[in-house]
Design a protein around this motif. Structure first.
Motif, PDB file in Angstrom:
ATOM      1  N   LEU A   1       0.837  -1.202   0.000  1.00 33.61           N
ATOM      2  CA  LEU A   1       0.000   0.000   0.000  1.00 33.61           C
ATOM      3  C   LEU A   1       0.871   1.252   0.000  1.00 33.61           C
ATOM      4  O   LEU A   1       0.622   2.198  -0.760  1.00 33.61           O
ATOM      5  CB  LEU A   1      -0.929  -0.006   1.217  1.00 33.61           C
ATOM      6  N   ASP A   2       1.914   1.261   0.831  1.00 36.64           N
ATOM      7  CA  ASP A   2       2.818   2.411   0.874  1.00 36.64           C
ATOM      8  C   ASP A   2       3.468   2.657  -0.488  1.00 36.64           C
ATOM      9  O   ASP A   2       3.592   3.805  -0.934  1.00 36.64           O
ATOM     10  CB  ASP A   2       3.913   2.188   1.924  1.00 36.64           C
ATOM     11  N   ALA A   3       3.888   1.576  -1.144  1.00 36.69           N
ATOM     12  CA  ALA A   3       4.553   1.726  -2.440  1.00 36.69           C
ATOM     13  C   ALA A   3       3.597   2.282  -3.497  1.00 36.69           C
ATOM     14  O   ALA A   3       3.995   3.100  -4.332  1.00 36.69           O
ATOM     15  CB  ALA A   3       5.113   0.376  -2.889  1.00 36.69           C
ATOM     16  N   LEU A   4       2.345   1.858  -3.456  1.00 36.78           N
ATOM     17  CA  LEU A   4       1.363   2.378  -4.420  1.00 36.78           C
ATOM     18  C   LEU A   4       1.022   3.831  -4.126  1.00 36.78           C
ATOM     19  O   LEU A   4       0.851   4.627  -5.055  1.00 36.78           O
ATOM     20  CB  LEU A   4       0.104   1.514  -4.384  1.00 36.78           C
ATOM     21  N   ILE A   5       0.924   4.189  -2.843  1.00 36.43           N
ATOM     22  CA  ILE A   5       0.673   5.588  -2.485  1.00 36.43           C
ATOM     23  C   ILE A   5       1.810   6.470  -2.983  1.00 36.43           C
ATOM     24  O   ILE A   5       1.595   7.591  -3.470  1.00 36.43           O
ATOM     25  CB  ILE A   5       0.499   5.727  -0.954  1.00 36.43           C
ATOM     26  N   ALA A   6       3.053   5.947  -2.877  1.00 34.92           N
ATOM     27  CA  ALA A   6       4.227   6.740  -3.268  1.00 34.92           C
ATOM     28  C   ALA A   6       4.396   6.829  -4.778  1.00 34.92           C
ATOM     29  O   ALA A   6       5.136   7.695  -5.264  1.00 34.92           O
ATOM     30  CB  ALA A   6       5.482   6.129  -2.648  1.00 34.92           C
ATOM     31  N   SER A   7       3.727   5.961  -5.528  1.00 32.90           N
ATOM     32  CA  SER A   7       3.878   5.970  -6.980  1.00 32.90           C
ATOM     33  C   SER A   7       3.301   7.251  -7.572  1.00 32.90           C
ATOM     34  O   SER A   7       2.217   7.696  -7.199  1.00 32.90           O
ATOM     35  CB  SER A   7       3.162   4.760  -7.589  1.00 32.90           C
ATOM     36  N   ASP A   8       4.027   7.841  -8.531  1.00 31.41           N
ATOM     37  CA  ASP A   8       3.528   9.069  -9.178  1.00 31.41           C
ATOM     38  C   ASP A   8       2.707   8.746 -10.430  1.00 31.41           C
ATOM     39  O   ASP A   8       2.278   9.656 -11.138  1.00 31.41           O
ATOM     40  CB  ASP A   8       4.685  10.003  -9.524  1.00 31.41           C
ATOM     41  N   ARG A   9       2.484   7.448 -10.691  1.00 36.23           N
ATOM     42  CA  ARG A   9       1.729   7.060 -11.886  1.00 36.23           C
ATOM     43  C   ARG A   9       0.301   6.625 -11.566  1.00 36.23           C
ATOM     44  O   ARG A   9      -0.500   6.453 -12.472  1.00 36.23           O
ATOM     45  CB  ARG A   9       2.450   5.931 -12.617  1.00 36.23           C
ATOM     46  N   HIS A  10       0.003   6.401 -10.286  1.00 35.45           N
ATOM     47  CA  HIS A  10      -1.295   5.841  -9.923  1.00 35.45           C
ATOM     48  C   HIS A  10      -1.887   6.573  -8.724  1.00 35.45           C
ATOM     49  O   HIS A  10      -1.167   7.142  -7.909  1.00 35.45           O
ATOM     50  CB  HIS A  10      -1.158   4.345  -9.603  1.00 35.45           C
ATOM     51  N   GLU A  11      -3.210   6.522  -8.646  1.00 34.91           N
ATOM     52  CA  GLU A  11      -3.943   7.142  -7.528  1.00 34.91           C
ATOM     53  C   GLU A  11      -4.671   6.048  -6.751  1.00 34.91           C
ATOM     54  O   GLU A  11      -5.470   5.299  -7.327  1.00 34.91           O
ATOM     55  CB  GLU A  11      -4.981   8.143  -8.054  1.00 34.91           C
ATOM     56  N   VAL A  12      -4.375   5.937  -5.452  1.00 33.64           N
ATOM     57  CA  VAL A  12      -5.120   5.010  -4.596  1.00 33.64           C
ATOM     58  C   VAL A  12      -6.355   5.762  -4.114  1.00 33.64           C
ATOM     59  O   VAL A  12      -6.300   6.576  -3.200  1.00 33.64           O
ATOM     60  CB  VAL A  12      -4.272   4.519  -3.417  1.00 33.64           C
ATOM     61  N   ALA A  13      -7.478   5.489  -4.765  1.00 37.32           N
ATOM     62  CA  ALA A  13      -8.706   6.226  -4.477  1.00 37.32           C
ATOM     63  C   ALA A  13      -9.401   5.732  -3.222  1.00 37.32           C
ATOM     64  O   ALA A  13     -10.119   6.491  -2.558  1.00 37.32           O
ATOM     65  CB  ALA A  13      -9.660   6.124  -5.668  1.00 37.32           C
ATOM     66  N   ALA A  14      -9.239   4.456  -2.890  1.00 36.84           N
ATOM     67  CA  ALA A  14      -9.881   3.886  -1.705  1.00 36.84           C
ATOM     68  C   ALA A  14      -9.176   2.590  -1.340  1.00 36.84           C
ATOM     69  O   ALA A  14      -8.404   2.029  -2.132  1.00 36.84           O
ATOM     70  CB  ALA A  14     -11.371   3.622  -1.945  1.00 36.84           C
ATOM     71  N   VAL A  15      -9.449   2.123  -0.126  1.00 36.87           N
ATOM     72  CA  VAL A  15      -8.903   0.861   0.374  1.00 36.87           C
ATOM     73  C   VAL A  15     -10.062  -0.008   0.845  1.00 36.87           C
ATOM     74  O   VAL A  15     -11.003   0.478   1.479  1.00 36.87           O
ATOM     75  CB  VAL A  15      -7.905   1.128   1.521  1.00 36.87           C
ATOM     76  N   VAL A  16      -9.993  -1.290   0.532  1.00 33.96           N
ATOM     77  CA  VAL A  16     -10.961  -2.269   1.027  1.00 33.96           C
ATOM     78  C   VAL A  16     -10.234  -3.162   2.026  1.00 33.96           C
ATOM     79  O   VAL A  16      -9.152  -3.684   1.726  1.00 33.96           O
ATOM     80  CB  VAL A  16     -11.531  -3.144  -0.113  1.00 33.96           C
TER      81      VAL A  16
END
Length: 310
Positions: A16-31
């Motif tokens: 999750l941290d790595a995806l949040i830090a990515s500048d190519r993707h947006e983590v819109a929500a978490v399940v």
């Protein structure tokens, strides 16, 4: 891509941290799984993934079941491009699988098709694998059977517990999951069907599975202890009470003890197995804290010929 991340335990947080830090993707929500009772007071506690998402200001969805209509409606409103998954802990119905255009992509801690199921790392350690790894694959309705996007390998060290190995895979796998999202987004990565050969299953390890059988060879005893550490915890019986086994080491030059027979010296405690002995290094008596086995043995005053086991 717009992402909805699904995960629950601490092992999912690095991804999750790595995806949040990515500048190519947006983590819109978490399940994640609903809050669960924990600790002596059994108060409800949010999952590690929920806590991390809330810290980051990300919407958290906690459906009791992922087929609940309220959850599905909100997922459709968010309209994610893809849903990366790490140890979510619930089966996804076809109604949920159909929502993201690029599907749900799972980070699984084995080299698929080996060790499909809930406890791949524990089974890998218990089986004596020298190499394992992680895979990203497109989730289908079958058990971990979908086509694979990418893999990485990881050596299983001789002293690894499942906790040690899972920690390394969680951080290495986080990079693999981000790279998979990148490749899906730019069209350079395509999933490949899993081979039909080499399928092994890794069901959840039960407390009963974690009971040490002293008639087994010493190497098997060592693997069971390491594979069940930290959870559910390998154990045996001593004077009718459970004794948790935290760390043992085979003693290759000692074969004079019967299976389960204890031998306590001033600074060490050995137990016989079906082959050679193992030395107990750390144990946890029922209702007490972990302690060095030699200290435990001095406290209980082991009698000559006394046995571990049922």
């Amino acid at each position: 891509m717009k992402l909805v991340f699904a995960g629950t335990p601490e092992v999912a947080v690095p991804a999750l941290d790595a995806l949040i830090a990515s500048d190519r993707h947006e983590v819109a929500a978490v399940v994640t799984r609903p809050d669960a009772p924990a600790g002596r007071g059994r108060r409800l506690v949010a999952s590690p993934v929920a806590e991390r998402a809330e810290e980051a200001g990300i919407e958290v969805l906690k459906p009791a079941r992922p087929r609940d209509e309220d959850f599905l409606a909100r997922l459709r409103e968010i309209a994610p491009d893809c849903c990366p998954v790490v140890a979510y802990g619930a089966l996804l119905p076809k109604e949920a699988l159909a929502v993201p255009a690029r599907g749900w992509v799972n980070l699984h801690f084995s080299l698929l098709p080996a060790w499909r199921g809930a406890a791949p790392v524990q089974h890998s350690v218990m089986a004596g694998d020298e190499v394992t790894g992680a895979s990203t694959f497109l989730i289908e309705e079958g058990l971990d059977s979908g086509p694979v996007y990418g893999v990485l390998t990881e050596e299983v060290r001789p002293t690894d517990t499942s906790g040690d190995l899972l920690t390394r895979l969680a951080f290495a796998g986080a990079g693999l999951l981000v790279a998979t999202m990148d490749g899906i987004e730019d069209g350079t990565l395509h999933a490949v069907p899993q081979p039909a050969e080499g399928i092994t299953l890794a069901p959840k390890i039960t407390v009963e599975d974690a009971q040490v059988q002293w008639s087994a060879p010493a190497l098997r005893v060592d693997r069971v202890v390491r594979g069940c550490t930290p959870a559910p915890g390998a154990w045996t019986l001593f004077r009718g009470e459970r004794l948790k086994l935290i760390q043992v080491v085979p003693v290759l030059d000692r074969t004079d003890l019967a299976p389960g027979e204890l031998s306590a010296a001033k600074n060490n405690v050995c137990v016989g197995t079906g082959s050679h002995a193992v030395e107990l290094l750390w144990v946890q008596p029922q209702g007490k804290k972990p302690m060095r086995a030699a200290d435990w043995a001095r406290g209980v005053r082991i009698a000559h010929g006394e046995l571990l086991g049922s």
